[in-house]
Design an enzyme around this catalytic site. Structure first.
Site, PDB file in Angstrom:
ATOM      1  CE1 TYR A   1      -4.862   3.781   9.557  1.00 59.24           C
ATOM      2  CE2 TYR A   1      -5.583   3.501  11.820  1.00 59.24           C
ATOM      3  CZ  TYR A   1      -4.742   3.173  10.780  1.00 59.24           C
ATOM      4  OH  TYR A   1      -3.778   2.192  10.969  1.00 59.24           O
TER       5      TYR A   1
ATOM      6  CE  LYS B   1       3.934   2.641  13.752  1.00 63.39           C
ATOM      7  NZ  LYS B   1       4.444   2.205  12.443  1.00 63.39           N
TER       8      LYS B   1
ATOM      9  CG  HIS C   1      -2.129  -0.838   1.096  1.00 61.13           C
ATOM     10  ND1 HIS C   1      -3.247  -0.661   1.863  1.00 61.13           N
ATOM     11  CD2 HIS C   1      -2.405  -1.883   0.272  1.00 61.13           C
ATOM     12  CE1 HIS C   1      -4.167  -1.543   1.499  1.00 61.13           C
ATOM     13  NE2 HIS C   1      -3.672  -2.307   0.547  1.00 61.13           N
TER      14      HIS C   1
ATOM     15  CE1 TYR D   1      -0.112   2.835   7.987  1.00 59.09           C
ATOM     16  CE2 TYR D   1      -0.978   3.528  10.117  1.00 59.09           C
ATOM     17  CZ  TYR D   1      -1.059   2.728   8.988  1.00 59.09           C
ATOM     18  OH  TYR D   1      -2.070   1.799   8.883  1.00 59.09           O
TER      19      TYR D   1
ATOM     20  N   PRO E   1      -3.902  -0.270  19.085  1.00 60.64           N
ATOM     21  CG  PRO E   1      -5.615  -1.732  18.502  1.00 60.64           C
ATOM     22  CD  PRO E   1      -5.010  -1.024  19.659  1.00 60.64           C
TER      23      PRO E   1
HETATM   24  P1  FAS Z   1       1.896 -12.652  21.514  1.00 58.53           P
HETATM   25  O1  FAS Z   1       0.895 -12.292  22.574  1.00 58.53           O
HETATM   26  O2  FAS Z   1       1.487 -12.666  20.084  1.00 58.53           O
HETATM   27  O3  FAS Z   1       2.514 -14.111  21.814  1.00 58.53           O
HETATM   28  C1  FAS Z   1       2.809 -14.508  23.132  1.00 58.53           C
HETATM   29  C2  FAS Z   1       2.659 -16.015  23.173  1.00 58.53           C
HETATM   30  O4  FAS Z   1       3.112 -16.477  24.463  1.00 58.53           O
HETATM   31  C3  FAS Z   1       1.207 -16.459  23.032  1.00 58.53           C
HETATM   32  O5  FAS Z   1       1.087 -17.397  21.989  1.00 58.53           O
HETATM   33  C4  FAS Z   1       0.881 -17.075  24.389  1.00 58.53           C
HETATM   34  O6  FAS Z   1       0.002 -18.176  24.288  1.00 58.53           O
HETATM   35  C5  FAS Z   1       2.258 -17.518  24.867  1.00 58.53           C
HETATM   36  N1  FAS Z   1       2.349 -17.657  26.321  1.00 58.53           N
HETATM   37  C6  FAS Z   1       1.882 -16.808  27.267  1.00 58.53           C
HETATM   38  N2  FAS Z   1       2.151 -17.291  28.499  1.00 58.53           N
HETATM   39  C7  FAS Z   1       2.825 -18.460  28.324  1.00 58.53           C
HETATM   40  C8  FAS Z   1       3.375 -19.418  29.209  1.00 58.53           C
HETATM   41  N3  FAS Z   1       3.280 -19.296  30.540  1.00 58.53           N
HETATM   42  N4  FAS Z   1       4.012 -20.511  28.686  1.00 58.53           N
HETATM   43  C9  FAS Z   1       4.111 -20.651  27.332  1.00 58.53           C
HETATM   44  N5  FAS Z   1       3.606 -19.786  26.433  1.00 58.53           N
HETATM   45  C10 FAS Z   1       2.966 -18.699  26.942  1.00 58.53           C
HETATM   46  N6  FAS Z   1      -1.457  -5.093  16.918  1.00 58.53           N
HETATM   47  C11 FAS Z   1      -1.610  -4.366  15.789  1.00 58.53           C
HETATM   48  O7  FAS Z   1      -0.643  -3.774  15.323  1.00 58.53           O
HETATM   49  N7  FAS Z   1      -2.824  -4.294  15.167  1.00 58.53           N
HETATM   50  C12 FAS Z   1      -3.921  -4.936  15.659  1.00 58.53           C
HETATM   51  O8  FAS Z   1      -5.003  -4.849  15.096  1.00 58.53           O
HETATM   52  C13 FAS Z   1      -3.805  -5.703  16.824  1.00 58.53           C
HETATM   53  N8  FAS Z   1      -4.877  -6.375  17.332  1.00 58.53           N
HETATM   54  C14 FAS Z   1      -4.730  -7.093  18.474  1.00 58.53           C
HETATM   55  C15 FAS Z   1      -5.818  -7.807  19.024  1.00 58.53           C
HETATM   56  C16 FAS Z   1      -5.675  -8.517  20.212  1.00 58.53           C
HETATM   57  C17 FAS Z   1      -6.861  -9.259  20.795  1.00 58.53           C
HETATM   58  C18 FAS Z   1      -4.430  -8.540  20.887  1.00 58.53           C
HETATM   59  C19 FAS Z   1      -4.276  -9.270  22.213  1.00 58.53           C
HETATM   60  C20 FAS Z   1      -3.337  -7.872  20.345  1.00 58.53           C
HETATM   61  C21 FAS Z   1      -3.487  -7.144  19.132  1.00 58.53           C
HETATM   62  N9  FAS Z   1      -2.405  -6.471  18.554  1.00 58.53           N
HETATM   63  C22 FAS Z   1      -2.529  -5.751  17.427  1.00 58.53           C
HETATM   64  C23 FAS Z   1      -1.099  -6.542  19.137  1.00 58.53           C
HETATM   65  C24 FAS Z   1      -0.468  -7.829  18.719  1.00 58.53           C
HETATM   66  O9  FAS Z   1      -0.324  -7.847  17.319  1.00 58.53           O
HETATM   67  C25 FAS Z   1       0.858  -7.958  19.427  1.00 58.53           C
HETATM   68  O10 FAS Z   1       1.616  -6.786  19.297  1.00 58.53           O
HETATM   69  C26 FAS Z   1       1.661  -9.157  18.951  1.00 58.53           C
HETATM   70  O11 FAS Z   1       0.859 -10.293  19.089  1.00 58.53           O
HETATM   71  C27 FAS Z   1       2.931  -9.224  19.796  1.00 58.53           C
HETATM   72  O12 FAS Z   1       3.556 -10.427  19.542  1.00 58.53           O
HETATM   73  P2  FAS Z   1       4.286 -11.225  20.735  1.00 58.53           P
HETATM   74  O13 FAS Z   1       5.087 -10.269  21.512  1.00 58.53           O
HETATM   75  O14 FAS Z   1       4.923 -12.386  20.075  1.00 58.53           O
HETATM   76  O15 FAS Z   1       3.122 -11.672  21.731  1.00 58.53           O
HETATM   77  C1  PHB Z   2      -5.618  -4.481  10.723  1.00 55.86           C
HETATM   78  O1  PHB Z   2      -5.626  -4.620   9.481  1.00 55.86           O
HETATM   79  O2  PHB Z   2      -5.957  -5.388  11.512  1.00 55.86           O
HETATM   80  C2  PHB Z   2      -5.191  -3.159  11.317  1.00 55.86           C
HETATM   81  C3  PHB Z   2      -4.699  -2.177  10.473  1.00 55.86           C
HETATM   82  C4  PHB Z   2      -4.292  -0.965  11.017  1.00 55.86           C
HETATM   83  C5  PHB Z   2      -4.394  -0.771  12.386  1.00 55.86           C
HETATM   84  C6  PHB Z   2      -4.880  -1.768  13.231  1.00 55.86           C
HETATM   85  C7  PHB Z   2      -5.288  -2.971  12.691  1.00 55.86           C
HETATM   86  O3  PHB Z   2      -4.005   0.416  12.912  1.00 55.86           O
END
Ligand code: FAS
Ligand code: PHB
Length: 393
Positions: free
Chosen positions: A204, A300, A75, A387, A296
């Site tokens: 947005y 980032k 994009h 961004y 989000p």
């Molecule tokens: P993660 O949380 O992805 O991974 C951590 C892992 O550790 C998980 O699989 C968990 O099961 C495991 N774990 C935890 N405790 C443990 C234990 N005791 N033993 C073993 N394993 C264990 N970011 C965006 O940029 N855009 C979004 O739209 C967006 N939406 C999101 C929606 C939700 C519901 C959440 C929770 C986050 C969202 N995020 C979003 C942020 C997300 O993308 C995180 O930044 C990203 O998952 C970070 O990756 P990790 O640090 O690897 O953590």
């Molecule tokens: C998404 O595509 O899930 C998305 C994109 C931009 C954002 C957050 C989520 O700022």
């Protein structure tokens, strides 16, 4: 209790843990990734969607980009919509030709798991880490519950990539740790729908009824969000009500209705910021959501996590290959400077795009900030650079 030994024990098979494990494996550094959930759960978890230019490059350089390059959507711009007017931010033009890539986080996770399974490196699913110890000794260890009983893994270093609710950050003594918290007064109701996006680029939108975001995963799959009050319940929204509200907030004269289709996933995510300092304690290093959370709105979350892995992998490789400690010593400070920049940008985007139902002064300030972000060339360029490439600036 079964005993195992490795050089780096990695807690968590999200993007941070899996990428770190992959990079270390490629350098011949033994590591074990432990994940409490099963593989289908981890691969199905829908989260982030936007990958920064420098982060996409880093994935590609580390052999994780083949499918992203094929299926990811490049994009060149993003739209801010407010005052019933659309303003395009020319991201690529303002960043010397660098685009973003729209490619779901779960696809990155699937690619990393496929690689690891392919070269048969240790990846223990349904294995919950219950204890970290010896962190200030030269033989730290973790204990975990596995489907076959308990296991103790002794190692040289532990990478806490276990997300917000994992045990790693809790292993840092409270007397040495600072946690910065902010909960926003709204959440995001997100859907994934089998519906061809009615827009080429992300939108947005700040509408007086609330925030809306139009994103996508492919030419036939849309990803959309609505800002909702924090106490909102998913069961209070029918699919039609979700679509109707998205129409109200995102409609324009040219596109009065957005394309609808079967909703495949929906969920409500709270909006919060967390920073944990330091991101290191003895032989324990935190990376990703284990150390920080961003709302989000700035896209980032995953980018920040991969930015940490870029630092931590460099530091561990320098230690194991050249016995150099400098990058390990500077890891926390190096990451936290970038983490706070991401918190600032994510807060800026969040605060100006979510109307405040009880504070008209705040709404006035938000609109002034939005108008400046699209009318002042300097503000527009700063927004575009953050961004597209904040983690690599
Ligand atoms: P993660 O949380 O992805 O991974 C951590 C892992 O550790 C998980 O699989 C968990 O099961 C495991 N774990 C935890 N405790 C443990 C234990 N005791 N033993 C073993 N394993 C264990 N970011 C965006 O940029 N855009 C979004 O739209 C967006 N939406 C999101 C929606 C939700 C519901 C959440 C929770 C986050 C969202 N995020 C979003 C942020 C997300 O993308 C995180 O930044 C990203 O998952 C970070 O990756 P990790 O640090 O690897 O953590
Ligand atoms: C998404 O595509 O899930 C998305 C994109 C931009 C954002 C957050 C989520 O700022």
């Amino acid at each position: 209790m079964k005993e195992l030994r490795t050089q780096v024990a990695i807690i968590g098979a999200g993007p941070a843990g899996l990428l770190l494990g992959h990079i270390l494996h490629e350098q011949g550094i033994d590591n074990i990734v432990l994940e409490r959930r099963d593989r289908p759960y981890v691969e199905a978890r829908v989260r982030a969607g936007v990958i920064e230019y420098g982060i996409a490059k880093f994935l590609e350089e580390n052999g994780v980009g083949e499918r992203m390059l094929r299926q990811g959507l490049k994009h060149d711009g993003v739209e801010l919509r407010f005052d019933r007017t659309s303003y395009r931010i020319a991201l690529t033009e303002l960043n010397g030709g660098k685009p973003i890539t729209v490619y779901g986080q779960q696809e990155v996770v699937k690619d990393l798991i496929a690689l690891r399974v392919g070269y048969d490196a240790p990846l223990m699913f349904e294995t919950e880490v219950t204890n970290l110890d010896g962190l200030t000794t030269d033989a730290p260890f973790i204990e975990a519950d596995t489907p076959d009983g308990k296991v103790r893994i002794t190692c040289d270093y532990i990478a806490g990539c276990d997300g917000t609710f994992g045990p790693a950050s809790k292993a840092i003594p409270a007397s040495l740790k600072k946690q910065f918290d902010r909960i926003y007064p709204f959440s995001w109701l997100g859907i994934i729908a089998q519906a061809a996006p009615s827009t080429e680029e992300l939108i947005y939108c700040r509408h007086e009824r609330g925030f809306a975001l139009y994103s996508m995963r492919s030419p036939t799959v849309s990803r959309l969000y609505l800002g909702v009050p924090n106490d909102e319940k998913l069961e209070d929204w029918t699919d039609d009500q979700i679509w109707d509200e998205l129409d109200v907030r995102l409609a324009t004269e040219e596109v009065p209705h957005i394309t609808r289709g079967p909703i495949l996933e929906k969920g409500i995510t709270t909006m919060r910021s967390i920073v944990i300092e330091p991101m290191r304690y003895g032989r324990l290093f935190l990376a990703g959501d284990a150390a920080h959370i961003v709302p989000p709105t700035g896209a980032k979350g995953m980018n920040l996590a991969i930015g940490d892995v870029r630092e931590l992998s460099r530091a561990l490789i320098a230690k194991f290959k050249k016995n150099e400690d400098a990058l390990l010593e500077s890891y926390s400070d190096t990451c936290l400077e970038r983490v706070w920049r991401a918190e600032e940008f994510s807060t800026y985007m969040t605060q100006m795009l979510h109307p405040n139902p009880t504070d008209d002064f705040e709404n006035g300030v938000q609109l002034a900030r939005l108008r400046q972000s699209v009318k002042s060339p300097g503000a527009t360029e700063t927004l575009a650079r953050n961004y597209v490439d904040l983690n690599s600036l």
